[in-house]
Design a protein around this motif. Structure first.
Motif, PDB file in Angstrom:
ATOM      1  N   PHE A   1      -2.425 -27.482   0.863  1.00  0.00           N
ATOM      2  CA  PHE A   1      -2.871 -28.869   0.808  1.00  0.00           C
ATOM      3  C   PHE A   1      -2.058 -29.647  -0.215  1.00  0.00           C
ATOM      4  CE2 PHE A   1      -5.322 -32.075  -1.433  1.00  0.00           C
ATOM      5  CZ  PHE A   1      -5.578 -32.937  -0.390  1.00  0.00           C
TER       6      PHE A   1
ATOM      7  N   GLU B   1      -7.913 -31.932   9.776  1.00  0.00           N
ATOM      8  CA  GLU B   1      -7.857 -30.604   9.164  1.00  0.00           C
ATOM      9  C   GLU B   1      -7.479 -30.697   7.678  1.00  0.00           C
ATOM     10  OE1 GLU B   1      -8.638 -27.308  10.115  1.00  0.00           O
ATOM     11  OE2 GLU B   1      -9.740 -28.523  11.567  1.00  0.00           O
ATOM     12  N   GLU B   2      -6.567 -31.598   7.364  1.00  0.00           N
ATOM     13  CA  GLU B   2      -6.209 -31.795   5.951  1.00  0.00           C
ATOM     14  C   GLU B   2      -7.397 -32.338   5.155  1.00  0.00           C
ATOM     15  OE1 GLU B   2      -3.427 -30.973   4.057  1.00  0.00           O
ATOM     16  OE2 GLU B   2      -2.964 -29.852   5.871  1.00  0.00           O
TER      17      GLU B   2
ATOM     18  N   ARG C   1     -10.486 -31.826   5.854  1.00  0.00           N
ATOM     19  CA  ARG C   1     -11.430 -30.706   5.746  1.00  0.00           C
ATOM     20  C   ARG C   1     -11.010 -29.745   4.655  1.00  0.00           C
ATOM     21  NH1 ARG C   1     -12.117 -25.651   7.076  1.00  0.00           N
ATOM     22  NH2 ARG C   1     -10.118 -25.470   8.106  1.00  0.00           N
ATOM     23  N   ARG C   2      -9.746 -29.401   4.634  1.00  0.00           N
ATOM     24  CA  ARG C   2      -9.239 -28.478   3.620  1.00  0.00           C
ATOM     25  C   ARG C   2      -9.357 -29.064   2.217  1.00  0.00           C
ATOM     26  NH1 ARG C   2      -3.580 -27.409   5.526  1.00  0.00           N
ATOM     27  NH2 ARG C   2      -3.379 -26.223   3.617  1.00  0.00           N
TER      28      ARG C   2
END
Length: 173
Positions: free
Chosen positions: A5, A31-32, A34-35
């Motif tokens: 990230f 997704e980024e 979320r991460r």
């Protein structure tokens, strides 16, 4: 393996999606988010992206994952069941369904889904821990049912004692 990230990568993905909101870049951005632990941002992006691409299976699975992670198992189950209806061998969706069913305290459905998942991926190292969670949930439910049965039994006994005390003459007590 996903890249680590970075705020820079997140900004690049957001700018790319803002330039072309109809592109599939929304999944990478979500997704980024979320991460990075920004689940509400991830959910927003996924829902917006799925408006444009409602059949995008990977995005549906990502939405299901975010819903599981935000403790919204009902919504997660709805999304993930649709995903596995389209692709029964979708490993991530099947595994997430196990987790969602466990969150709903539906150990039977969790076990059924895990058995199906094992048909496709019996070498997953997490299977054993998922089975243990299911077994724990079943044992907990059964223990609760025993306590409920015992409480009902005691309640009935107390009710019978009260009725008997009312019926018996005073000198017989």
């Amino acid at each position: 393996m996903p890249e680590p990230f970075s705020d820079e990568r997140l900004n690049q993905l957001r700018q790319r999606w803002e330039r072309d909101p109809k592109s599939r870049a929304f999944l990478q951005l979500a997704e980024e988010y979320r991460r990075a632990g920004r689940l509400s941002d991830a959910l927003h992006v996924l829902r917006a992206g799925l408006e444009e691409h409602p059949t995008y299976l990977a995005a549906q699975v990502a939405l299901g994952r975010c819903l599981v992670e935000t403790d919204a198992p009902d919504a997660a189950i709805e999304i993930l069941e649709r995903a596995v209806a389209r692709d029964p061998a979708q490993l991530v969706a099947n595994k997430l369904l196990v987790e969602a069913y466990l969150a709903k305290r539906q150990a039977g459905k969790a076990r059924e889904r895990l058995e199906l998942y094992k048909l496709f991926n019996d070498h997953d190292a997490e299977i054993e821990s998922l089975e243990a969670l299911i077994d724990h949930a079943v044992a907990k439910r059964e223990a609760g049912q025993v306590r409920i049965h015992q409480a009902r039994k005691h309640s009935l006994q107390a009710q019978l004692a009260i009725k008997a005390a009312r019926v018996l003459p005073v000198h017989a007590r």
